[in-house]
Design a protein around this motif. Sequence first.
Motif: not given
Lengths: 177, 177
Positions: B142-148, A21-25, B58-62
């Motif tokens: 993907f998860g390492e950088c949110r909102s790039t 889901g993270i990737v898809k978002r 929240a962080e673990l769930l991203s």
Amino acid sequence: MAEQAQYEQYEELARQLGAVGIVKRGMGRILPPDCPAGSAGVLALLGRHGDMRMSRLAELLSVDLSVTSRHVAHLAARGWLERLPDPADKRSRILRLTPAGVNLLDELYRRTTHLLAERLSDWSDDEVGQLIRLMTRLRASFGECRSTANRHPAPLGPGSQPDPGPVAKTTRTPAST
Amino acid sequence: MAEQAQYEQYEELARQLGAVGIVKRGMGRILPPDCPAGSAGVLALLGRHGDMRMSRLAELLSVDLSVTSRHVAHLAARGWLERLPDPADKRSRILRLTPAGVNLLDELYRRTTHLLAERLSDWSDDEVGQLIRLMTRLRASFGECRSTANRHPAPLGPGSQPDPGPVAKTTRTPAST
DNA sequence: TATTGTTATACTCTATAACTATA
DNA sequence: TATAGTTATAGAGTATAACAATA
């Protein structure tokens, strides 16, 4: 492999599936306004497989026909696809990308590949290929039988054995009659 | 690899990522009532990592903290977890599974592994392991950088170059001040 | 002033059911 | 009677913003 270890493996797989889901978002965030992920999926399938009927599209999306209808209506309202009459069956409609739809799809394609190239810069081509292969197979392993799962799962029950339940063949809401 | 071929590979990957929804919906159908997928994810993380604070979860769930809060409230209302005060910080709350929560998690574990064992009966252990490995890595990439990604994607524009935009470090809604 | 967590609101995606028009 | 597609409604998941309590 020991059964216990295999079950732990399955548990881990389930966890990683959730994480997709993270990737898809992340991919969803680069889509242009007015073209959410569902619409983008429709465009991609039409671009890949060419003109088709609603029911075929629903099948490819593995989603109910009603959902497909909404996505298609969204795209049609914005001039990205046409719903042509089917000469062979007046109930049916043939879906076709408009030139504007093709342009949009091209733009989506650019953005998507750009993002992936950035994020997967340290992946080898072979690894990407492996992932594609395994995910395709995973989808096949699940997609072939929709609704083999419990429709009304038991509340809890200790040694519950999820019994197969009835098998449905279509993506279709069952008729109420 | 030729750039063109690599881009086609990325396109295919994007398609298969979308298809994972099929698998996730299939898994969702075996969940007991009152425990939707989001709640199950929380239970699984608490079971794996032990007691933790909301923000860590929240962080673990991203996922945004507000979303986490809702899932947790749902579980707490049903007696599956407790929100204990944090002696070190009165704003914070420590999440802990109750015995009932542990039982539920155990049941989910049984159902999930049963379903996967059924669906993946023709997969080798090595293949399952490969898939887990690659998906874990994908998530990391993907998860390492949110909102790039673009927060306000350009409407269309021909040669649009998605510029990186500001980088956020947290899972948190930015303060409005 | 900044941070932790909660709540209210809105949007997307999906499924179910009821309906129409054809077959 | 059965099928193709539409629409209405409801449920789950998420993000944003505004807020309360504490640091």
